[in-house]
Design a protein around this motif. Structure first.
Motif, mmCIF file in Angstrom:
data_model
loop_
_atom_site.group_PDB
_atom_site.id
_atom_site.type_symbol
_atom_site.label_atom_id
_atom_site.label_comp_id
_atom_site.label_asym_id
_atom_site.label_seq_id
_atom_site.Cartn_x
_atom_site.Cartn_y
_atom_site.Cartn_z
ATOM 1 N N LEU A 105 0.825 -1.201 0.000
ATOM 2 C CA LEU A 105 0.000 0.000 0.000
ATOM 3 C C LEU A 105 0.859 1.251 0.000
ATOM 4 C CD1 LEU A 105 -2.748 -1.167 2.528
ATOM 5 C CD2 LEU A 105 -2.931 -1.030 0.035
ATOM 6 N N ARG A 106 2.005 1.203 0.683
ATOM 7 C CA ARG A 106 2.921 2.343 0.633
ATOM 8 C C ARG A 106 3.495 2.515 -0.770
ATOM 9 N NH1 ARG A 106 4.986 0.172 5.394
ATOM 10 N NH2 ARG A 106 7.017 -0.246 4.424
ATOM 11 N N GLY A 136 16.766 7.411 -0.724
ATOM 12 C CA GLY A 136 16.402 6.845 -2.014
ATOM 13 C C GLY A 136 15.827 5.459 -1.847
ATOM 14 N N GLY A 137 15.707 4.763 -2.976
ATOM 15 C CA GLY A 137 15.186 3.398 -2.955
ATOM 16 C C GLY A 137 13.685 3.374 -2.871
ATOM 17 N N GLY A 138 13.149 2.220 -2.543
ATOM 18 C CA GLY A 138 11.715 2.078 -2.455
ATOM 19 C C GLY A 138 11.096 1.712 -3.779
ATOM 20 N N ALA A 139 11.288 0.481 -4.213
ATOM 21 C CA ALA A 139 10.762 0.055 -5.502
ATOM 22 C C ALA A 139 9.247 0.146 -5.527
ATOM 23 C CB ALA A 139 11.205 -1.388 -5.783
ATOM 24 N N ARG A 140 8.704 0.581 -6.640
ATOM 25 C CA ARG A 140 7.254 0.722 -6.806
ATOM 26 C C ARG A 140 6.737 -0.452 -7.629
ATOM 27 N NH1 ARG A 140 8.591 4.442 -3.252
ATOM 28 N NH2 ARG A 140 8.975 6.528 -4.040
ATOM 29 N N ASP A 141 6.720 -1.611 -7.035
ATOM 30 C CA ASP A 141 6.283 -2.790 -7.769
ATOM 31 C C ASP A 141 5.606 -3.788 -6.842
ATOM 32 O OD1 ASP A 141 8.458 -4.136 -6.454
ATOM 33 O OD2 ASP A 141 9.795 -3.495 -8.051
ATOM 34 N N ARG A 183 6.053 -0.307 -11.715
ATOM 35 C CA ARG A 183 5.469 1.044 -11.798
ATOM 36 C C ARG A 183 4.004 1.080 -11.381
ATOM 37 N NH1 ARG A 183 7.703 0.472 -16.717
ATOM 38 N NH2 ARG A 183 5.733 0.887 -17.793
ATOM 39 N N ILE A 184 3.679 0.369 -10.328
ATOM 40 C CA ILE A 184 2.272 0.269 -9.929
ATOM 41 C C ILE A 184 1.700 1.613 -9.493
ATOM 42 C CG2 ILE A 184 2.385 -2.174 -9.343
ATOM 43 C CD1 ILE A 184 2.684 -1.273 -6.391
ATOM 44 N N HIS A 185 2.546 2.497 -8.919
ATOM 45 C CA HIS A 185 2.033 3.772 -8.420
ATOM 46 C C HIS A 185 1.586 4.696 -9.547
ATOM 47 C CE1 HIS A 185 6.106 4.687 -9.541
ATOM 48 N NE2 HIS A 185 5.934 5.962 -9.299
ATOM 49 N N THR A 186 2.069 4.459 -10.771
ATOM 50 C CA THR A 186 1.627 5.268 -11.904
ATOM 51 C C THR A 186 0.397 4.669 -12.579
ATOM 52 O OG1 THR A 186 3.031 4.122 -13.527
ATOM 53 C CG2 THR A 186 4.007 5.975 -12.326
ATOM 54 N N HIS A 187 0.110 3.396 -12.305
ATOM 55 C CA HIS A 187 -0.988 2.703 -12.993
ATOM 56 C C HIS A 187 -2.272 2.612 -12.172
ATOM 57 C CE1 HIS A 187 1.786 1.730 -16.074
ATOM 58 N NE2 HIS A 187 2.344 0.689 -15.503
ATOM 59 N N PHE A 188 -2.135 2.473 -10.838
ATOM 60 C CA PHE A 188 -3.295 2.112 -10.025
ATOM 61 C C PHE A 188 -3.482 3.094 -8.877
ATOM 62 C CE2 PHE A 188 -1.380 -1.972 -11.502
ATOM 63 C CZ PHE A 188 -2.319 -2.238 -12.497
ATOM 64 N N ASN A 189 -4.733 3.499 -8.657
ATOM 65 C CA ASN A 189 -5.019 4.333 -7.507
ATOM 66 C C ASN A 189 -5.124 3.471 -6.250
ATOM 67 O OD1 ASN A 189 -7.460 3.259 -8.678
ATOM 68 N ND2 ASN A 189 -8.605 4.544 -7.259
ATOM 69 N N LEU A 190 -5.266 4.121 -5.121
ATOM 70 C CA LEU A 190 -5.319 3.388 -3.854
ATOM 71 C C LEU A 190 -6.654 2.667 -3.688
ATOM 72 C CD1 LEU A 190 -3.741 6.055 -1.518
ATOM 73 C CD2 LEU A 190 -2.821 3.773 -1.928
#
Length: 199
Positions: free
Chosen positions: A25-26, A38-43, A114-121
């Protein structure tokens, strides 16, 4: 020939599901890095060996990118494809989803990137219980959804999907601290729940 069940009768060929953790969720909020360096993969990550074949069927197109592997630049082939998504009042959009092979740092994990660019919360309501991310391959398209535990237990989803996902979530043989993730392949007549002892 694969057996015909409620999912296949509804025109659904395959479903991949993943119960979302607080860390997932983060990632959707683009806040997954726990430090300011830095870091924190969005996947979203799935066990590569178990899920690669079904993810290739959901996302059958391929493209190439240059990435660093084992300290050297190399050409990596990704599976990809269009996926429809709409939730919480948003209009349905088509996103280009990628399935990536493991990196050197995480050699056992495939990634939906790249889930944060594709899906809303998903909805923020503890009464709804656990949140699951679903990718469903229909006969003519692929769709992504959020499903909520309460809705599954209340019978608001397809009966075959509900039975399998809840059996995976509720299994007493689940490894400690593991969340439900698995797939149903109606074409090959396969059902898989990851994290159950002995599988």
């Amino acid at each position: 020939m694969a057996a015909i069940g409620p999912l296949r009768e509804a025109g659904i060929l395959r479903v991949v599901y993943k119960q979302l953790s607080p860390g997932d969720l983060r990632k959707l909020q683009a806040k997954s890095n726990d430090s300011q360096t830095g870091g924190g993969a969005r996947d979203f990550r799935l066990p590569y060996r178990a899920f690669d074949q079904v993810m290739r069927k959901l996302l059958p197109q391929t493209r190439q990118e240059e990435r660093r592997r084992n300290g050297a630049k190399t050409t990596v082939v990704f599976h990809c494809g269009p996926v429809k998504f709409g939730a919480q009042g948003k209009a349905v959009e088509v996103v280009d989803l990628d399935w990536e092979s493991p990196t050197d740092a995480r050699p056992t994990e495939g990634r939906i990137s790249r889930i944060h660019t594709h899906f809303n919360l998903p909805k923020e309501d503890p009464a709804l219980g656990a949140v699951l991310f679903l990718i469903m391959q229909h006969e003519t398209e692929v769709r992504a959804h959020y499903a909520y535990e309460r809705d599954l237990r209340d019978g608001k989803w397809n009966s075959e999907l509900t039975q399998h996902v809840l059996a995976c979530m509720d299994s007493p043989n689940r490894r400690a601290r593991s969340l439900a993730q698995g797939f149903i392949d109606c074409v090959e007549d396969l059902k898989y729940c990851h994290g159950i002892a002995g599988e």
